[in-house]
Motif scaffolding. Sequence first.
Motif, mmCIF file in Angstrom:
data_model
loop_
_atom_site.group_PDB
_atom_site.id
_atom_site.type_symbol
_atom_site.label_atom_id
_atom_site.label_comp_id
_atom_site.label_asym_id
_atom_site.label_seq_id
_atom_site.Cartn_x
_atom_site.Cartn_y
_atom_site.Cartn_z
ATOM 1 N N GLU A 161 85.693 54.460 -43.793
ATOM 2 C CA GLU A 161 84.611 54.448 -42.803
ATOM 3 C C GLU A 161 83.292 54.971 -43.345
ATOM 4 N N GLY A 162 82.363 54.067 -43.590
ATOM 5 C CA GLY A 162 80.967 54.429 -43.807
ATOM 6 C C GLY A 162 80.640 55.183 -45.091
ATOM 7 N N LEU A 163 79.411 54.959 -45.548
ATOM 8 C CA LEU A 163 78.906 55.675 -46.715
ATOM 9 C C LEU A 163 78.239 56.966 -46.281
ATOM 10 N N GLY A 164 78.338 57.989 -47.103
ATOM 11 C CA GLY A 164 77.687 59.254 -46.793
ATOM 12 C C GLY A 164 77.245 59.944 -48.072
ATOM 13 N N PHE A 165 76.524 61.057 -47.881
ATOM 14 C CA PHE A 165 75.997 61.810 -49.028
ATOM 15 C C PHE A 165 76.237 63.296 -48.853
ATOM 16 N N PHE A 166 76.414 63.973 -49.969
ATOM 17 C CA PHE A 166 76.321 65.439 -50.020
ATOM 18 C C PHE A 166 75.085 65.749 -50.845
ATOM 19 N N PRO A 167 74.183 66.637 -50.418
ATOM 20 C CA PRO A 167 74.112 67.135 -49.049
ATOM 21 C C PRO A 167 73.648 66.022 -48.104
ATOM 22 N N GLU A 168 73.789 66.314 -46.811
ATOM 23 C CA GLU A 168 73.535 65.282 -45.807
ATOM 24 C C GLU A 168 72.085 64.793 -45.831
ATOM 25 N N SER A 169 71.141 65.749 -46.019
ATOM 26 C CA SER A 169 69.738 65.331 -46.096
ATOM 27 C C SER A 169 69.131 65.865 -47.387
ATOM 28 N N GLY A 170 67.969 65.347 -47.716
ATOM 29 C CA GLY A 170 67.336 65.744 -48.981
ATOM 30 C C GLY A 170 67.947 64.965 -50.134
ATOM 31 N N PRO A 171 67.601 65.362 -51.359
ATOM 32 C CA PRO A 171 68.099 64.609 -52.512
ATOM 33 C C PRO A 171 69.626 64.654 -52.598
ATOM 34 N N PRO A 172 70.285 63.488 -52.593
ATOM 35 C CA PRO A 172 71.756 63.493 -52.620
ATOM 36 C C PRO A 172 72.310 63.838 -54.004
ATOM 37 N N ARG A 173 73.427 64.519 -54.000
ATOM 38 C CA ARG A 173 74.119 64.806 -55.271
ATOM 39 C C ARG A 173 75.375 63.960 -55.421
ATOM 40 N N VAL A 174 76.032 63.658 -54.247
ATOM 41 C CA VAL A 174 77.282 62.894 -54.286
ATOM 42 C C VAL A 174 77.197 61.748 -53.269
ATOM 43 N N VAL A 175 77.612 60.557 -53.680
ATOM 44 C CA VAL A 175 77.687 59.381 -52.792
ATOM 45 C C VAL A 175 79.164 59.145 -52.515
ATOM 46 N N TRP A 176 79.530 59.014 -51.248
ATOM 47 C CA TRP A 176 80.958 58.879 -50.946
ATOM 48 C C TRP A 176 81.216 57.925 -49.795
ATOM 49 N N VAL A 177 82.493 57.555 -49.642
ATOM 50 C CA VAL A 177 82.953 56.794 -48.482
ATOM 51 C C VAL A 177 83.847 57.715 -47.664
ATOM 52 N N PHE A 188 86.801 71.497 -45.060
ATOM 53 C CA PHE A 188 87.320 70.290 -45.695
ATOM 54 C C PHE A 188 86.641 69.074 -45.083
ATOM 55 N N HIS A 189 86.039 68.260 -45.936
ATOM 56 C CA HIS A 189 85.380 67.051 -45.462
ATOM 57 C C HIS A 189 85.975 65.896 -46.264
ATOM 58 N N PRO A 190 86.986 65.189 -45.695
ATOM 59 C CA PRO A 190 87.650 64.161 -46.484
ATOM 60 C C PRO A 190 86.688 63.056 -46.920
ATOM 61 N N HIS A 191 86.679 62.777 -48.212
ATOM 62 C CA HIS A 191 85.771 61.746 -48.733
ATOM 63 C C HIS A 191 86.297 61.200 -50.053
ATOM 64 N N ILE A 192 85.855 59.994 -50.370
ATOM 65 C CA ILE A 192 86.167 59.373 -51.658
ATOM 66 C C ILE A 192 84.854 59.247 -52.409
ATOM 67 N N THR A 193 84.725 59.992 -53.485
ATOM 68 C CA THR A 193 83.460 59.969 -54.231
ATOM 69 C C THR A 193 83.306 58.656 -54.984
ATOM 70 N N ALA A 214 72.135 52.584 -46.502
ATOM 71 C CA ALA A 214 72.010 52.368 -45.057
ATOM 72 C C ALA A 214 72.228 50.902 -44.703
ATOM 73 N N GLU A 215 72.035 50.003 -45.680
ATOM 74 C CA GLU A 215 72.195 48.556 -45.408
ATOM 75 C C GLU A 215 73.621 48.066 -45.608
ATOM 76 N N ILE A 216 74.454 48.908 -46.160
ATOM 77 C CA ILE A 216 75.806 48.446 -46.521
ATOM 78 C C ILE A 216 76.819 48.808 -45.442
ATOM 79 N N ARG A 217 77.593 47.802 -45.042
ATOM 80 C CA ARG A 217 78.658 48.034 -44.073
ATOM 81 C C ARG A 217 79.978 48.118 -44.837
#
Length: 187
Positions: free
Chosen positions: A77-93, A125-130, A148-151
Amino acid sequence: MIRCFLAVSLPEDLKEILREIQGRLAAETSGVRWVRPEGFHLTLKFFGNIPEEKLPALVRAAERVLQEFRPFELVLEGLGFFPESGPPRVVWVGLSGELEPLLEMERRLSRAFAKLGFPPEKRPFHPHITLGRVKDGRRSRELRARAAEIRVPPGRFRLDHLTFYQSKLHPEGALYSVLKEVPLGNA
Ligand code: 2AM
């Protein structure tokens, strides 16, 4: 010493979905070190460097916890980033589906490993796949915009075992190898 972690491994069809998303992101961004598709996983516990002789006790602890769980289903479910805002360090699903057993499993594993001298994570714990780790943040705006454009297709899989992996660090990124698979109860 071995650098090791406990994770959910993913079936090939899901890795293929993730690889495709990674490719779409990579085509228009730079400065990200992408995880090798064969290495995609969902980490439940990172142990760091441990003496190899400690592994059997960790495996036994995991076996005891996992026999209390029946296999369950998770969904991408969905793409996300760590940290949530500002310059991202990790891109995950991220994940949805039967999250309660996953969270409960992580809590029980965390307690069991704490008894063996591995303190629980301070962060929740925030389950994610980096998918990738940002090495150069100069194109982070493009990265967020592209993401943001990718589903993400709702790829499903049945979690019926966990895997202890060894991580070997190389200049081109980490290489993971299977140390031990531990089944859930009635898997
Ligand atoms: P990440 O995917 O969010 O980077 C192997 O390195 C796995 O262990 C990765 O999935 C990584 O999470 C996770 N991990 C958790 N804590 C870590 C740490 N302190 N150092 C390296 N990896 C860590």
